[in-house]
Design an enzyme around this catalytic site. Structure first.
Site, PDB file in Angstrom:
ATOM      1  N   ASP A 261       0.864  -1.181   0.000  1.00 33.61           N
ATOM      2  CA  ASP A 261       0.000   0.000   0.000  1.00 33.61           C
ATOM      3  C   ASP A 261       0.906   1.240   0.000  1.00 33.61           C
ATOM      4  O   ASP A 261       2.128   1.146   0.139  1.00 33.61           O
ATOM      5  CB  ASP A 261      -0.966   0.005   1.198  1.00 33.61           C
ATOM      6  CG  ASP A 261      -2.185   0.906   0.930  1.00 33.61           C
ATOM      7  OD1 ASP A 261      -2.141   1.724  -0.017  1.00 33.61           O
ATOM      8  OD2 ASP A 261      -3.183   0.814   1.672  1.00 33.61           O
TER       9      ASP A 261
HETATM   10  C1  BGC Z   1      -4.976   3.325   0.340  1.00 32.55           C
HETATM   11  C2  BGC Z   1      -5.224   2.357  -0.780  1.00 32.55           C
HETATM   12  C3  BGC Z   1      -5.096   3.058  -2.100  1.00 32.55           C
HETATM   13  C4  BGC Z   1      -3.702   3.673  -2.182  1.00 32.55           C
HETATM   14  C5  BGC Z   1      -3.415   4.356  -3.490  1.00 32.55           C
HETATM   15  C6  BGC Z   1      -3.701   4.112   0.140  1.00 32.55           C
HETATM   16  O1  BGC Z   1      -3.569   5.133   1.055  1.00 32.55           O
HETATM   17  O2  BGC Z   1      -4.962   2.625   1.565  1.00 32.55           O
HETATM   18  O3  BGC Z   1      -6.493   1.790  -0.648  1.00 32.55           O
HETATM   19  O4  BGC Z   1      -5.330   2.172  -3.154  1.00 32.55           O
HETATM   20  O5  BGC Z   1      -3.588   4.624  -1.151  1.00 32.55           O
HETATM   21  O6  BGC Z   1      -4.133   5.511  -3.619  1.00 32.55           O
END
Ligand code: BGC
Length: 734
Positions: A261
């Protein structure tokens, strides 16, 4: 390319190039774009940038084509970039938030929505979406319940698989994109409902309740998986070798690419399991994380780690190969632009067909919680209705993840009503702001628009309007930035200003319908007392206005069922219908069960349970009949009920099947959803609904951690929500 060609390509690549394939940078390295996490200088050199194999949140056919062209020409082996984005509930045409989509209990509809999103996004140059989110949720304080399809693993699995099919098709056709399942694993259970907090789950609960929905998406062929931010058994997922290699890959059979993530590799440092980004990179690559999303760890440290002999180059090769395979699956080596085309963007984005699909999904996601004295549907031209509240003339209806939508494209409720109804019968007033003046909101995905309103004047105007109306529809709810990422809440009630509006209106007119806009179940105790009808609209998306106008006036009837219960109070959380029985079960009789598992000062059960939702008609369900009382491993039982429309309007009911294993080698839930069917019935019409029960539906992780069924007695419930007592018993033979 075939596998042999990919291997040859890998063999020709330098270590730096291979590491580059494992690095994803955010849009702000390409002159701006949407930021979905902490932004900052990653300390990368020009070379790191020129070799990074992926961008996040770069969109638009022209932009992605230009970037791809320049990058591919300059890359030593002309390996194309892969563009990934958060297309969560639509791209430009926005569908209801995922929690609302869960309430449709209609995987085909959800698949169709994902397919619309894929078509639009593909035309804008997107290759991968960070969806579906298959995290199980039981705590409405957590803001991200909005992105989940709810509290039930079986329903979540069906929805996640439907989304994967909708996005990916066979990945060869035009208008498809790859899905990325997230957040592996257990992210939906943070302590205190506070985003990013620690997760404590027993191995059994993880396997029994949390992993199945991810597994359903993997079985549906999802191309990518994302690690979660949280710790599990005190190990952050992004460094959890057991979770990623033994469970995700060996046990669950996932063989695609694994991405961290946002910044999660670097966050191993504040988690306190790595002393610096170098150690963080080592832990993550050893855990099998192929791509580092927005942290400098891989780009800056993997090379030295290999040169120092701390990381085996084979690990880099393994991860690089997975990224090359993903690019290959998407056909990027043959056509690096894939579907990015300005003409297609012009033709597809927000086209009539897509708007219609979004409207249809919204209509089927609304949940009618209460409807006394036939408040709804409203009678067109026959009664004076005052539409009051901060969500009446409000275009912010798409939820906080609709980051590529333009609010101006959304149709507000007021606009839709003006188009649909005759002016003489309807009036509009804001009545209050969305948020209290001192409310805390940290602008996240989009800036919070300034609310300018003379509060006292707005309130008195609304009261006057309510006084003169036959009925009042109050459009209330939470600010869209109150749900979604980093948007946990400590209380689930309406803001004080909206509560005041409700209180004051209720003094002059009791014919109140509340239409609730929210990204989570809320505490509706007071709303329940003051309103005769409650319709949950969630964040309904681009066509939320027309969908609501049609529903309120009965051009279509509500049919949604809660995919997550509305608690009586925040203190009940976490809450889920499929709890264990306890040694002192409580069935609702407060006097008889002094020592039952309950609260002294409030009800034990939610205000509105999982699976609950009314329509404009009523239904009855006959007693359950079974064609036999004994099940064997190679036979099935047919369980039947007859469902009848006992009211005066057409309606669609979702008939639900729950099963309880009466005695197990470990304690078993009081009931679990095992199936559902939707039936549309005319007034007076009756239809039989039949479920087939087979042994595999009764399996669970037994005392020895084997996934098996155990012979013995089972109860089976069929009804219209998770509290039904319409039941029959059968035995599973050894
Ligand atoms: C979130 C994800 C997301 C990623 C990219 C993160 O902060 O937890 O769900 O896909 O950012 O934007």
């Amino acid at each position: 390319m075939n596998q042999q060609q990919l291997k040859e390509l890998l063999a020709q690549m330098s270590l730096e190039e291979k590491i580059g394939q494992l690095v994803q940078l955010p849009a702000y390295f390409q002159n701006g774009g949407t930021i979905t996490g902490p932004a900052g200088d990653l300390g990368l050199t020009q070379e790191d940038l020129s070799l990074a194999g992926s961008y996040l949140s770069v969109i638009g056919a022209e932009k992605t084509r230009t970037l791809q062209e320049e990058y591919t020409a300059a890359h030593p082996h002309h390996i194309p970039l892969i563009f990934m984005d958060d297309i969560i509930n639509g791209y430009r045409t926005v569908f209801p938030v995922p929690l609302a989509q869960g309430c449709t209990f209609n995987p085909d509809l959800v698949q169709q929505g994902a397919s619309v999103a894929a078509k639009e996004a593909a035309a804008s140059g997107v290759h991968v979406t960070f969806s579906p989110m298959a995290d199980l949720v039981r705590d409405a304080r957590w803001g991200r319940v909005m992105e989940s399809t709810g509290e039930d693993a079986y329903l979540n699995g069906l929805m996640a698989a439907a989304m994967v099919r909708g996005y990916q098709g066979d990945l060869k056709e035009k208008g498809t994109i790859a899905g990325c399942l997230k957040h592996f694993a257990g992210y939906g259970a943070p302590e205190g409902g506070r985003d990013y907090a620690n997760v404590e789950l027993s191995l059994r609960t993880l396997k029994e309740d949390y992993l199945p929905a991810y597994k359903a998406a993997i079985d549906a062929g999802v191309a990518m998986v994302m690690t979660s931010f949280n710790t599990l058994d005190r190990v952050p997922s992004t460094a959890n070798k057991w979770l990623m290699r033994d469970i995700l890959r060996d046990e669950m059979g996932f063989d695609g690419a694994l991405i961290s993530d946002w910044g999660a590799v670097g966050e191993l440092v504040p988690h306190g399991v790595a002393q610096d980004f170098a150690q963080a990179a080592q832990l993550a690559i050893e855990a099998g994380v192929d791509m580092d999303m927005v942290s400098p760890s891989y780009a800056k440290h993997l090379k030295t780690l290999v040169e120092e002999g701390k990381v085996d180059e084979k690990l880099i090769d393994e991860s690089c190969m997975r990224m090359l395979e993903l690019k290959n699956k998407l056909g990027l080596f043959e056509n690096p632009f894939r579907d990015a085309a300005k003409e297609d963007e012009d033709a597809l984005l927000l086209c009539e067909e897509h708007r219609k699909a979004a409207q249809d999904c919204a209509e089927k996601s609304f949940v009618l919680l209460k409807n006394e004295e036939n408040m709804l549907p409203l009678r067109s031209g026959q009664e004076k209705v005052a539409f009051i509240g901060p969500f009446v003339n409000n275009k912010f209806l798409c939820g906080s993840w609709a980051i590529f939508s333009d609010d101006q494209d959304t149709v507000a409720l007021k606009d839709a009503l003006e188009k649909q109804e005759s002016d003489s019968c309807i009036s509009f007033a804001a009545g209050s702001r969305v948020m209290d003046g001192d409310g805390v909101v940290q602008g996240f995905q989009k800036q919070i628009p300034e609310e300018t309103l003379d509060e006292e004047f707005a309130l008195s105007q609304a009261i006057e309007m309510a006084r003169g109306a036959d009925k009042v529809v109050l459009a209330l709810g939470e600010h869209r930035e109150f749900s979604g990422e980093a948007s946990s809440r400590g209380s689930l009630t309406l803001p004080r200003c909206q509560q005041r509006l409700l209180d004051e209106v209720a003094k002059v007119n009791q014919n109140i319908t509340v239409v609730l806009f929210c990204g989570r179940p809320m505490d509706l105790r007071d709303v329940h007392n003051k309103a005769k009808a409650i319709l949950v609209a969630w964040f309904p998306g681009t066509e939320g206005g027309p969908a609501l106008a049609r529903t309120l006036y009965g051009h279509c009837a509500p049919q949604g069922k809660l995919s997550m219960a509305f608690p009586f109070s925040v203190s009940q959380l976490p809450l889920h219908y499929n709890q264990l029985s306890t040694g002192r079960p409580f069935h609702g009789d407060y006097k008889a069960a002094r020592f039952g598992s309950k609260y002294q000062d409030m009800p034990r059960f939610p205000l509105y349970p999982f699976g609950f939702g009314l329509s404009y008609t009523t239904f009855s369900c006959s007693p359950v009949t079974l064609d036999k009382a004994v099940l064997t491993k190679d036979s099935s039982i047919k369980a039947r009920v007859s469902v009848k429309n006992t009211g005066n309007a057409e309606g669609t009911e979702t008939v639900q099947l729950y099963i309880r294993d009466m005695v197990g080698s470990v304690a078993r839930p009081v009931r679990e959803l095992k199936g559902f069917r939707q039936v549309t019935l005319q007034p007076g019409e009756e239809k039989e609904v039949c479920f087939e029960i087979t042994e595999d539906m009764l399996r669970f992780w037994d005392i020895h951690m084997n996934y098996v069924s155990e012979p013995g007695e089972f109860q089976l419930f069929i009804g219209t929500d998770s509290t039904t007592e319409n039941k029959a018993s059968f035995t599973l033979e050894a």
